[in-house]
Design a protein around this motif. Structure first.
Motif, PDB file in Angstrom:
ATOM      1  N   VAL A 138      -1.931  24.234   9.301  1.00 49.86           N
ATOM      2  CA  VAL A 138      -2.802  25.412   9.372  1.00 49.86           C
ATOM      3  C   VAL A 138      -3.833  25.233  10.485  1.00 49.86           C
ATOM      4  CG1 VAL A 138      -4.427  26.868   8.124  1.00 49.86           C
ATOM      5  CG2 VAL A 138      -2.492  25.835   6.915  1.00 49.86           C
ATOM      6  N   LEU A 139      -3.898  26.229  11.387  1.00 54.80           N
ATOM      7  CA  LEU A 139      -4.918  26.273  12.443  1.00 54.80           C
ATOM      8  C   LEU A 139      -5.699  27.566  12.315  1.00 54.80           C
ATOM      9  CD1 LEU A 139      -2.806  25.048  15.504  1.00 54.80           C
ATOM     10  CD2 LEU A 139      -4.424  23.712  14.157  1.00 54.80           C
ATOM     11  N   ALA A 140      -6.988  27.480  12.574  1.00 57.46           N
ATOM     12  CA  ALA A 140      -7.854  28.666  12.506  1.00 57.46           C
ATOM     13  C   ALA A 140      -8.402  28.982  13.901  1.00 57.46           C
ATOM     14  CB  ALA A 140      -8.990  28.425  11.526  1.00 57.46           C
ATOM     15  N   THR A 141      -8.650  30.242  14.149  1.00 63.35           N
ATOM     16  CA  THR A 141      -9.201  30.680  15.436  1.00 63.35           C
ATOM     17  C   THR A 141     -10.163  31.833  15.206  1.00 63.35           C
ATOM     18  OG1 THR A 141      -7.110  30.133  16.514  1.00 63.35           O
ATOM     19  CG2 THR A 141      -8.664  31.494  17.753  1.00 63.35           C
ATOM     20  N   TYR A 142     -11.382  31.686  15.737  1.00 67.25           N
ATOM     21  CA  TYR A 142     -12.303  32.822  15.752  1.00 67.25           C
ATOM     22  C   TYR A 142     -11.932  33.698  16.960  1.00 67.25           C
ATOM     23  CZ  TYR A 142     -15.396  31.061  12.100  1.00 67.25           C
ATOM     24  OH  TYR A 142     -15.922  30.660  10.900  1.00 67.25           O
ATOM     25  N   THR A 143     -11.599  34.947  16.698  1.00 68.73           N
ATOM     26  CA  THR A 143     -11.133  35.855  17.749  1.00 68.73           C
ATOM     27  C   THR A 143     -12.239  36.074  18.785  1.00 68.73           C
ATOM     28  OG1 THR A 143      -9.747  36.970  16.131  1.00 68.73           O
ATOM     29  CG2 THR A 143     -10.147  38.115  18.213  1.00 68.73           C
ATOM     30  N   LYS A 144     -11.829  36.032  20.068  1.00 69.02           N
ATOM     31  CA  LYS A 144     -12.793  36.218  21.155  1.00 69.02           C
ATOM     32  C   LYS A 144     -12.694  37.647  21.684  1.00 69.02           C
ATOM     33  CE  LYS A 144     -14.479  33.886  25.310  1.00 69.02           C
ATOM     34  NZ  LYS A 144     -14.265  32.755  26.231  1.00 69.02           N
ATOM     35  N   THR A 145     -13.787  38.366  21.652  1.00 69.12           N
ATOM     36  CA  THR A 145     -13.834  39.728  22.206  1.00 69.12           C
ATOM     37  C   THR A 145     -15.010  39.823  23.162  1.00 69.12           C
ATOM     38  OG1 THR A 145     -15.281  40.601  20.463  1.00 69.12           O
ATOM     39  CG2 THR A 145     -12.893  40.632  20.036  1.00 69.12           C
ATOM     40  N   ALA A 146     -14.949  40.859  23.993  1.00 74.95           N
ATOM     41  CA  ALA A 146     -16.069  41.083  24.919  1.00 74.95           C
ATOM     42  C   ALA A 146     -17.326  41.434  24.151  1.00 74.95           C
ATOM     43  CB  ALA A 146     -15.706  42.191  25.907  1.00 74.95           C
ATOM     44  N   ALA A 147     -17.158  42.213  23.080  1.00 76.05           N
ATOM     45  CA  ALA A 147     -18.324  42.671  22.328  1.00 76.05           C
ATOM     46  C   ALA A 147     -19.024  41.535  21.623  1.00 76.05           C
ATOM     47  CB  ALA A 147     -17.892  43.734  21.322  1.00 76.05           C
TER      48      ALA A 147
END
Length: 993
Positions: free
Chosen positions: A768-777
């Motif tokens: 299991v890998l987790a990622t915080y989504t990267k957005t411009a906002a």
């Protein structure tokens, strides 16, 4: 007719004797006829003057009183005896001979004849068992034998003149001898003068015969003899002695060591629990015919009720008739004698055992006064397959009673010795029957089915009477061939009728006897049998029926000694656990030995045992077989060839856990780069701190099913289930404005099980890998934060559906409420940084090489700062791979398009403290083909989304400010050749803006 009462014909060995009761005086006797003789100046010391011995004979006593300081008197009582079990003889043919003046060591064990030569030494060293068996141990003159602690079975013990038997310090020895012990003159057993630490409690000498102690010989220990102890002149015993007959020679004495009794380790010898026969049972038919012989059956019993025969070793007994004719036999378990008499009257029988080992603990069971009535004519119930003197045989239930014979016989009065027929043809006889317990404790005393067509009287608790018609042949024999008996148990039969003949006065003759009706088989059925498994410790139904030969249920059956073979079929590992099967109040324990255990008590009702609350507490596969080993005595075994069994082991089927009990650890996330993780960068867990679910297989009563393990651990989630994102869910607890996503691989580690059959498995999720989504906002006002989220894994991942959905095994905290998912709360620890990869403009003279620095930056309170802790982001960026591009930026007339001069620009390795190395993105000074330096400007741009590049996944930002981060967002820098560098002697310069 067979009667049984109590008849005592011989002494009975004491029960529950202790060594203090066996050796309560310096000299005593276990026998009611015991005696002691004191020769001149012989005495015992340490008594109260009163000995437990019947006859005291004092001869020519002139000096010391026999019970110094008083004369001995009898208490009128006997001392306790030692229960002499079967003597343990050696089976070895290995002779040991120690030559004169030599020495040898010998490990305890089995040998034949051991002879120690003159002045030779033999040392017995300890073995694991501590038991030694010898045909003979002989010590020649001046020989020495050193004994290690243990038990020594020596058929013949001879201790020569001046020979020594010594015992290791602080160790104890028990010596059993079968023949008379011969201790010669000046010999010493366990002497104190050679070892002051020797004590009397170190030696217990037990003879099944007698002990002779020679002149001036000394024994430091306790001596018991079944026959006699003879102490010669000046012989000494420090301890105590007990025998039927004791003789103390001139000046011989026994000095009592009462204090040593507290430490005397007699093992089982002084327990009083004789290992021999419990009692004897004698049965015979009476009356018997003068024209025939009476057969007397003798059974050696291992228990009070004679349900179990004694088979440990042969016994020797004798039977004597009224004329004094004696018959002797040595046999095992049971035997028969015959007694004949030619005239009418009573013939008395005397029964006796011929040696100590044959003597029983309890009185013999025999008919009234052990007397047989002989008559000239009569009716005889007998086994039609045997002689007229034979008892009625055991019968299988629902089988023709053809072996139940009735003979009408008379003595013809001649010398032929053959009985003649007293009746011929069809006759009517009176027959009575009664169901009896017969001192068994289980044979029903209630008749439930008719016998020979005669209805049961009332409730069946008494005698039922009627008439039967039988046909006698020309030998006076009739059989009950037309009848069968459809029940089990012991039945008392009585027949009577009138016998009339030319040479006989009309007379009413009768006979009676018991016969045992035995079930044909037991039938075991279980609702757990079949393809569908049963949950461990869940209730299921078990039924056992006693059936006759025609498969009818036998309502009077109750088991005598029901044994079981509860077999663990799988798992078959020797470290797997044994199961317990509960049948009402009986608990059966499984094994893999294939042997029967028991007895076990279960109650039958009308020939049937039934319970719907049977429970088996373990997982695995099992079978069960039942065996009534002693139904109505051993006759059932002899007659039918085998014990009453269920025909085949019943397969109880597969048992599985009811549910899993789950526990979790506290997983911690790992930094993707040194001490932080970039937003948009996948991160996993610290090694050893991955999410771990410990599953324990449980039965329906909340106990661990240890055998759900190894190959029987059938929980094996599929790769598609493990990798399916729907099997996982995550909840972010930080307040970050964009989503937290999960990635899963198709495998996870589940090998944290040493296959030790403890019903436990650890599932370690390292996929299991987790990622915080990267957005411009999400960049607005961003500052670093620590990750924190909840991870939930679906119930399906922890569900064993091997046996079908209806038999699924899953995690339940409140069985059987339903399957549950697993949640790991508050997973955290890694700092999240919003980062970008930036290229810095560079310029310089056209004669020098230029380098474009690559810098990792991250937002702190909305401002970009160099990420000086980034020493791990890879910057393998190749121009040749299309991962960067160069465009002409020259606009002045003196500038030239120099982009074609560069085709292999690259950077390699990783950042160091957030900045690329000086060897990365280096542009050499531009020159034309003639070697002339050129001026010009270029724009270097990194190309996101190109094959094999990785930086853009988490280090790209919204460079074009269109509100999204995509491949149109490209970091770039200007490379400018031609900038005036001034005079080399210039100390300082700067650009003015």
């Amino acid at each position: 007719m067979r009667f049984i009462i109590l008849l005592l014909l011989f002494p009975v060995l004491a029960d529950a004797a202790q060594c203090t009761a066996v050796f309560g005086d310096p000299a005593s006797s276990y026998s009611p006829d015991g005696s002691i003789s004191f020769k001149k100046d012989a005495f015992v010391r340490g008594s109260d003057g009163v000995l437990d011995i019947s006859d005291i004979n004092i001869q020519n006593q002139n000096g010391t009183p026999t019970c110094s300081p008083v004369q001995c008197s009898s208490s009128g009582q006997t001392a306790e005896s030692i229960g002499l079990s079967a003597f343990q003889f050696t089976s070895s043919d290995n002779d040991i001979s120690v030559s004169n003046d030599s020495s040898q060591m010998l490990t305890q064990g089995d040998y034949k004849d051991v002879v120690v030569g003159n002045r030779a030494d033999l040392v017995f060293t300890s073995s694991t068992s501590g038991v030694t068996k010898l045909e003979k141990l002989e010590l020649k003159t001046d020989a020495n034998v050193f004994l290690a602690g243990g038990v020594y079975w020596i058929k013949q013990l001879i201790v020569g003149n001046r020979a020594f038997i010594r015992i290791n310090s602080n160790e104890s020895v028990i010596i059993y001898t079968s023949d008379t012990v011969d201790i010669k003159n000046d010999a010493f057993l366990n002497p104190t003068f050679t070892n002051p630490a020797s004590t009397a409690d170190q030696l217990l000498l037990i003879s099944y015969d007698s002990v002779e102690i020679g002149v001036r010989s000394i024994v430091n220990g306790f001596i018991y003899a079944a026959e006699s102890i003879d102490m010669k002149t000046d012989a000494i015993v420090y301890g105590a002695i007990n025998a039927e007959e004791i003789e103390l020679g001139t000046r011989a004495f026994v000095e009592y060591r009462a204090d040593a009794l507290d430490n005397l380790d007699g093992g089982s010898a002084c327990s009083g629990s004789q290992q021999g026969p419990n009692r004897y049972r004698i049965t015979f038919n009476s009356p018997a015919l003068t024209c025939d012989a009476a057969e007397i059956d003798i059974l050696v019993c291992a228990d009070d009720s004679c349900n179990t025969p004694f088979t440990d070793y042969p016994v020797s007994v004798s039977v004597t008739n009224g004329n004094g004719d004696r018959q002797n036999k040595t046999f095992t378990s049971q035997t028969s004698f015959t007694i004949a008499r030619k005239t009418e009257g009573l013939e008395a029988i005397a029964f006796a055992t011929d040696n100590v080992q044959s003597a029983p603990l309890n009185p013999t069971l025999c008919e009234g006064n052990c007397s047989i009535e002989f008559v000239n004519a009569g009716l005889v119930l007998f086994d039609s397959n045997s002689g007229f003197s034979s008892p009625l045989p055991d019968q299988k239930a629902e089988v023709s009673l053809s072996r139940l014979g009735i003979a009408a016989l008379r003595d013809p009065g001649d010398e032929s010795g053959v009985c003649a027929a007293a009746l011929e043809g069809t006759r009517t006889l009176d027959l009575s029957y009664n169901c009896i317990d017969g001192a068994t404790g289980y044979s029903s005393d209630i008749c439930r089915v008719p016998f020979a067509g005669i209805p049961v009287n009332g409730d069946g608790s008494g005698v039922s009477t009627g008439q039967i018609s039988v046909t006698f042949n020309n030998e006076g024999i009739a059989q009950l061939s037309d009848y069968s008996y459809a029940d089990a148990g012991r039945v008392f039969l009585s027949v009577s009728g009138q016998i009339t003949g030319a040479d006989l006065s009309p007379t009413v003759a009768s006979d009676s006897d018991n016969f045992d009706s035995i079930p044909n088989r037991l039938v075991l059925q279980s609702s757990s049998t079949g393809t569908s498994p049963t949950r461990a410790a869940a209730s299921f139904e078990v039924t056992v029926q006693a059936l006759g030969a025609q498969n009818g249920v036998l309502p009077g059956y109750q088991p005598a000694s029901l044994h079981y073979k509860f077999t663990r079929i799988s798992p078959d590992s020797n470290i797997a656990s044994e199961a317990e099967l509960t049948l009402e109040n009986a608990v059966l324990t499984s094994s893999t030995t294939g042997t029967f255990s028991g007895p076990v008590s279960i109650d039958f009702d009308s020939g049937v045992f039934n319970t719907d609350a049977a429970k088996l507490n373990e997982s695995g596969e099992y079978s069960l077989e039942l065996q009534d080993q002693n139904y109505l005595g051993s006759d059932a075994i002899n007659t039918f060839g085998s014990r009453l069994n269920t025909e085949q082991p019943t397969d109880l089927g597969r048992f599985i856990p009811a549910y899993f009990e789950a526990s979790i650890n506290s997983p911690r996330t790992a930094d993707a780069c040194t001490s932080f993780t970039y937003i948009g960068q996948a991160f996993g867990f610290n090694m050893g701190a991955e999410p771990i679910v410990t599953l324990v297989a449980m039965n329906a009563e909340g106990e661990i099913t240890n055998n759900y393990d190894s190959a029987h651990w059938t929980l094996n989630p599929s790769a598609s289930l493990i990798s399916n994102n729907t099997s996982y869910s995550v909840t972010d607890n930080t307040g970050y404005t964009a989503a937290l996503l999960l990635e899963t691989a198709s495998t996870f580690l589940s090998a944290q099980n040493p296959q030790d059959y403890d019903g436990t498995q650890e599932l370690v999720f390292n996929n299991v890998l987790a990622t915080y989504t990267k957005t411009a906002a999400s960049a607005a006002g961003f500052s670093p934060f620590n990750s924190n989220f909840n991870l939930t894994i679906a119930a399906a991942v922890f569900t064993d559906a091997t046996f079908g959905s209806g038999n699924a095994i899953c995690v339940q905290s409140n069985y059987p409420d339903g399957c549950e998912s697993i949640e790991f709360p508050d997973i955290g620890d890694t700092q999240q940084r919003y980062g970008r990869l930036n290229l810095m403009d560079t310029y310089g003279p056209e004669t020098r090489s230029l380098r474009v620095p690559i810098v990792a930056e991250h937002l702190v309170n909305g401002l970009w700062a160099t990420n000086t802790v980034d020493s791990c982001t890879p910057i393998d960026i190749q121009q040749t791979a299309g991962q960067m591009s160069l465009t002409n930026a020259s606009t002045e007339s003196y500038e030239t398009d120099i982009t074609s001069l560069y085709s292999t620009i690259q950077s390699n390795g990783v950042l160091s403290l957030g900045i690329s190395d000086t060897s990365d993105l280096v542009f050499s000074a531009p020159v034309d083909v003639a070697g002339n330096s050129l001026k010009g400007r270029m724009r270097l741009t990194l190309e996101p989304g190109v094959s094999d590049e990785t930086w853009s996944e988490f280090l790209n930002v919204d460079w074009n400010l269109d509100g999204v981060i995509n491949t149109n967002d490209k970091p770039s820098a200007e490379v400018s050749f031609g900038q005036f560098r001034g005079n080399d002697r210039l100390l300082n310069w700067r650009e003015l803006r």
